[in-house]
Motif scaffolding. Structure first.
Motif, PDB file in Angstrom:
ATOM      1  N   LEU A 140      -5.234   8.736   0.681  1.00 24.42           N
ATOM      2  CA  LEU A 140      -5.946   7.541   1.148  1.00 24.42           C
ATOM      3  C   LEU A 140      -4.967   6.400   1.438  1.00 24.42           C
ATOM      4  CD1 LEU A 140      -9.065   7.550  -1.213  1.00 24.42           C
ATOM      5  CD2 LEU A 140      -8.968   8.180   1.207  1.00 24.42           C
ATOM      6  N   GLY A 141      -3.926   6.284   0.609  1.00 24.90           N
ATOM      7  CA  GLY A 141      -2.913   5.258   0.855  1.00 24.90           C
ATOM      8  C   GLY A 141      -2.184   5.477   2.168  1.00 24.90           C
ATOM      9  N   GLY A 142      -1.833   6.735   2.452  1.00 27.13           N
ATOM     10  CA  GLY A 142      -1.157   7.045   3.707  1.00 27.13           C
ATOM     11  C   GLY A 142      -2.037   6.767   4.911  1.00 27.13           C
ATOM     12  N   ILE A 143      -3.315   7.142   4.834  1.00 24.80           N
ATOM     13  CA  ILE A 143      -4.244   6.901   5.945  1.00 24.80           C
ATOM     14  C   ILE A 143      -4.450   5.404   6.156  1.00 24.80           C
ATOM     15  CG2 ILE A 143      -6.636   7.191   6.697  1.00 24.80           C
ATOM     16  CD1 ILE A 143      -6.632   9.903   5.277  1.00 24.80           C
TER      17      ILE A 143
ATOM     18  N   TRP B  11      10.768   2.955   4.785  1.00 22.88           N
ATOM     19  CA  TRP B  11       9.999   1.784   5.194  1.00 22.88           C
ATOM     20  C   TRP B  11      10.523   0.511   4.525  1.00 22.88           C
ATOM     21  CZ3 TRP B  11       7.207   0.195   8.984  1.00 22.88           C
ATOM     22  CH2 TRP B  11       6.481  -0.999   8.857  1.00 22.88           C
ATOM     23  N   VAL B  12      11.009   0.611   3.307  1.00 24.57           N
ATOM     24  CA  VAL B  12      11.578  -0.556   2.629  1.00 24.57           C
ATOM     25  C   VAL B  12      12.756  -1.098   3.435  1.00 24.57           C
ATOM     26  CG1 VAL B  12      12.817  -1.333   0.575  1.00 24.57           C
ATOM     27  CG2 VAL B  12      10.807   0.134   0.336  1.00 24.57           C
ATOM     28  N   PHE B  13      13.592  -0.200   3.966  1.00 23.69           N
ATOM     29  CA  PHE B  13      14.724  -0.633   4.792  1.00 23.69           C
ATOM     30  C   PHE B  13      14.246  -1.195   6.128  1.00 23.69           C
ATOM     31  CE2 PHE B  13      17.039   2.107   1.842  1.00 23.69           C
ATOM     32  CZ  PHE B  13      18.203   1.377   1.641  1.00 23.69           C
ATOM     33  N   VAL B  14      13.249  -0.544   6.729  1.00 18.25           N
ATOM     34  CA  VAL B  14      12.703  -1.044   7.998  1.00 18.25           C
ATOM     35  C   VAL B  14      12.096  -2.433   7.787  1.00 18.25           C
ATOM     36  CG1 VAL B  14      10.938  -0.682   9.770  1.00 18.25           C
ATOM     37  CG2 VAL B  14      12.279   1.257   8.927  1.00 18.25           C
ATOM     38  N   PHE B  15      11.319  -2.584   6.741  1.00 18.43           N
ATOM     39  CA  PHE B  15      10.681  -3.867   6.445  1.00 18.43           C
ATOM     40  C   PHE B  15      11.730  -4.958   6.217  1.00 18.43           C
ATOM     41  CE2 PHE B  15       8.999  -6.803   3.172  1.00 18.43           C
ATOM     42  CZ  PHE B  15       7.973  -7.376   3.912  1.00 18.43           C
ATOM     43  N   THR B  16      12.774  -4.629   5.472  1.00 20.06           N
ATOM     44  CA  THR B  16      13.805  -5.619   5.162  1.00 20.06           C
ATOM     45  C   THR B  16      14.579  -6.037   6.403  1.00 20.06           C
ATOM     46  OG1 THR B  16      14.060  -4.712   2.923  1.00 20.06           O
ATOM     47  CG2 THR B  16      15.861  -6.082   3.774  1.00 20.06           C
TER      48      THR B  16
ATOM     49  N   ILE C 147       0.831  -1.205   0.000  1.00 19.65           N
ATOM     50  CA  ILE C 147       0.000   0.000   0.000  1.00 19.65           C
ATOM     51  C   ILE C 147       0.864   1.252   0.000  1.00 19.65           C
ATOM     52  CG2 ILE C 147      -1.623   1.353   1.393  1.00 19.65           C
ATOM     53  CD1 ILE C 147      -2.849  -1.320   2.291  1.00 19.65           C
ATOM     54  N   LEU C 148       1.917   1.244   0.810  1.00 25.35           N
ATOM     55  CA  LEU C 148       2.772   2.427   0.891  1.00 25.35           C
ATOM     56  C   LEU C 148       3.538   2.645  -0.411  1.00 25.35           C
ATOM     57  CD1 LEU C 148       3.335   4.578   3.021  1.00 25.35           C
ATOM     58  CD2 LEU C 148       5.388   3.313   3.678  1.00 25.35           C
ATOM     59  N   ILE C 149       4.036   1.566  -1.011  1.00 22.98           N
ATOM     60  CA  ILE C 149       4.741   1.686  -2.291  1.00 22.98           C
ATOM     61  C   ILE C 149       3.784   2.161  -3.381  1.00 22.98           C
ATOM     62  CG2 ILE C 149       5.930   0.385  -4.096  1.00 22.98           C
ATOM     63  CD1 ILE C 149       7.176  -1.328  -1.916  1.00 22.98           C
ATOM     64  N   LEU C 150       2.554   1.647  -3.360  1.00 24.69           N
ATOM     65  CA  LEU C 150       1.562   2.070  -4.344  1.00 24.69           C
ATOM     66  C   LEU C 150       1.252   3.562  -4.198  1.00 24.69           C
ATOM     67  CD1 LEU C 150      -0.185   0.934  -6.636  1.00 24.69           C
ATOM     68  CD2 LEU C 150      -2.008   0.563  -4.954  1.00 24.69           C
ATOM     69  N   SER C 151       1.230   4.047  -2.952  1.00 25.55           N
ATOM     70  CA  SER C 151       0.983   5.478  -2.736  1.00 25.55           C
ATOM     71  C   SER C 151       2.131   6.326  -3.284  1.00 25.55           C
ATOM     72  CB  SER C 151       0.781   5.763  -1.245  1.00 25.55           C
ATOM     73  OG  SER C 151       2.010   5.692  -0.533  1.00 25.55           O
ATOM     74  N   SER C 152       3.328   5.756  -3.322  1.00 23.24           N
ATOM     75  CA  SER C 152       4.460   6.466  -3.910  1.00 23.24           C
ATOM     76  C   SER C 152       4.278   6.596  -5.424  1.00 23.24           C
ATOM     77  CB  SER C 152       5.765   5.721  -3.593  1.00 23.24           C
ATOM     78  OG  SER C 152       6.898   6.499  -3.915  1.00 23.24           O
ATOM     79  N   VAL C 153       3.684   5.577  -6.035  1.00 26.09           N
ATOM     80  CA  VAL C 153       3.402   5.626  -7.476  1.00 26.09           C
ATOM     81  C   VAL C 153       2.380   6.720  -7.776  1.00 26.09           C
ATOM     82  CG1 VAL C 153       2.477   4.345  -9.446  1.00 26.09           C
ATOM     83  CG2 VAL C 153       3.975   3.199  -7.802  1.00 26.09           C
ATOM     84  N   THR C 154       1.310   6.775  -6.987  1.00 27.09           N
ATOM     85  CA  THR C 154       0.298   7.819  -7.204  1.00 27.09           C
ATOM     86  C   THR C 154       0.866   9.209  -6.950  1.00 27.09           C
ATOM     87  OG1 THR C 154      -0.531   7.545  -4.933  1.00 27.09           O
ATOM     88  CG2 THR C 154      -1.609   6.258  -6.668  1.00 27.09           C
ATOM     89  N   MET C 155       1.858   9.297  -6.045  1.00 30.26           N
ATOM     90  CA  MET C 155       2.508  10.586  -5.809  1.00 30.26           C
ATOM     91  C   MET C 155       3.304  11.012  -7.028  1.00 30.26           C
ATOM     92  SD  MET C 155       2.754  12.839  -3.305  1.00 30.26           S
ATOM     93  CE  MET C 155       2.912  14.355  -4.233  1.00 30.26           C
ATOM     94  N   VAL C 156       3.955  10.067  -7.689  1.00 30.64           N
ATOM     95  CA  VAL C 156       4.677  10.370  -8.933  1.00 30.64           C
ATOM     96  C   VAL C 156       3.714  10.906  -9.981  1.00 30.64           C
ATOM     97  CG1 VAL C 156       5.922   9.340 -10.871  1.00 30.64           C
ATOM     98  CG2 VAL C 156       6.554   8.739  -8.539  1.00 30.64           C
ATOM     99  N   LEU C 157       2.558  10.293 -10.074  1.00 35.62           N
ATOM    100  CA  LEU C 157       1.558  10.730 -11.049  1.00 35.62           C
ATOM    101  C   LEU C 157       1.031  12.127 -10.720  1.00 35.62           C
ATOM    102  CD1 LEU C 157      -0.390   7.363 -11.469  1.00 35.62           C
ATOM    103  CD2 LEU C 157       1.232   8.398 -13.068  1.00 35.62           C
TER     104      LEU C 157
END
Length: 258
Positions: free
Chosen positions: A136-139, A248-253, A104-114
């Motif tokens: 909405l992705g952040g929430i 978050w990618v680093f935290v998740f990993t 969800i967080l990565i997808l929100s980054s894509v929408t931010m690019v758009l």
């Protein structure tokens, strides 16, 4: 014979220190955002290095997966700690929920690019649309993290038999349910302490990002940026949001996968 060299982005009329110049062809606002993000990189790097240092100081669990129980003697197995799914009791899939949060967080980054791309086109309608999806992705991510914290704090129905030193300096052995800063059913106290601090610090950044996204969404919707003739604020908030996602990618990993 003399030659005159003009630095890139430096106004020949004002000079280097005369104001109105754009180092690296970036506006003052973008440059300050990069400075802020650089300082935050050091903060998160320090936290993650601390986590790795403490993680390797404990032995790994070496027994069968199906007999794992929490203990202060070894570091817990993340996929066995974070295996619950909301509203589904007794059904466990390792890291499925946190994986969904990450998606969800990565997808929100894509929408931010758009949204940023739409801003470059001065397309207010698309900027508002993609900012709303990012918001909405952040929430949604924050809501998922709130549930994960709640489940982590309350723990499993059976708990774990843990030997630890309580707040009065006494060594006690008892069944512990969930987690707090002093003791937890999953493993050493450092595990829960780092979980709360690292994910909480990141969650604070996401919360701040959601606030900024709402501000940008509102201003774009009422035409503030259109009147200015540019959507640079959306781009600056985008830099911050991408940074939050990357952290978050680093935290998740490091926290969940290793």
């Amino acid at each position: 014979m003399s030659t005159t060299a003009t630095a890139i982005g430096v106004s020949p009329k004002r000079g280097v220190w005369g104001g109105g110049n754009e180092p690296l062809k970036a506006s003052y606002g973008k440059l300050m955002m990069w400075f802020f993000l650089l300082s935050d990189i050091f903060t998160f790097a320090a936290l993650l290095i601390t986590y790795i240092s403490l993680r390797v100081s404990f032995p790994a669990y070496g027994g069968p997966v199906d007999t794992f129980v929490g203990s202060n003697e070894y570091w817990p197995v993340p996929e066995l700690v974070f295996d619950a799914i909301p509203f589904v009791h007794g059904f466990h899939i390792p890291l499925a929920f946190v994986g969904l949060m990450t998606f969800i967080l990565i997808l929100s980054s894509v929408t931010m690019v758009l949204a940023v791309e739409a801003g470059h086109r001065n397309d207010r309608k698309d900027v508002v649309k993609w900012l709303l999806w990012t918001l909405l992705g952040g929430i949604t991510f924050l809501s998922c993290q709130a549930w994960e914290w709640t489940h982590f704090i309350h723990g499993t129905p059976n708990g774990s038999l843990i030997t630890y030193v309580n707040n009065f300096g006494q060594t006690v052995t008892e069944t512990v349910f969930g987690a707090n800063l002093s003791v937890n059913e999953y493993g050493p106290a450092n595990f829960a302490q780092l979980f709360f601090f690292i994910t909480g610090f990141h969650g604070f950044h996401v919360t701040l990002g959601v606030f900024l996204l709402f501000l940008a969404f509102y201003q774009a919707a009422v035409g503030v940026y259109e009147e200015r003739g540019h959507y640079e604020m959306v781009e600056k908030i985008g830099l911050y949001w991408h940074f939050v996602d990357l952290v978050w990618v680093f935290v998740f990993t490091l926290f969940y996968l290793i």
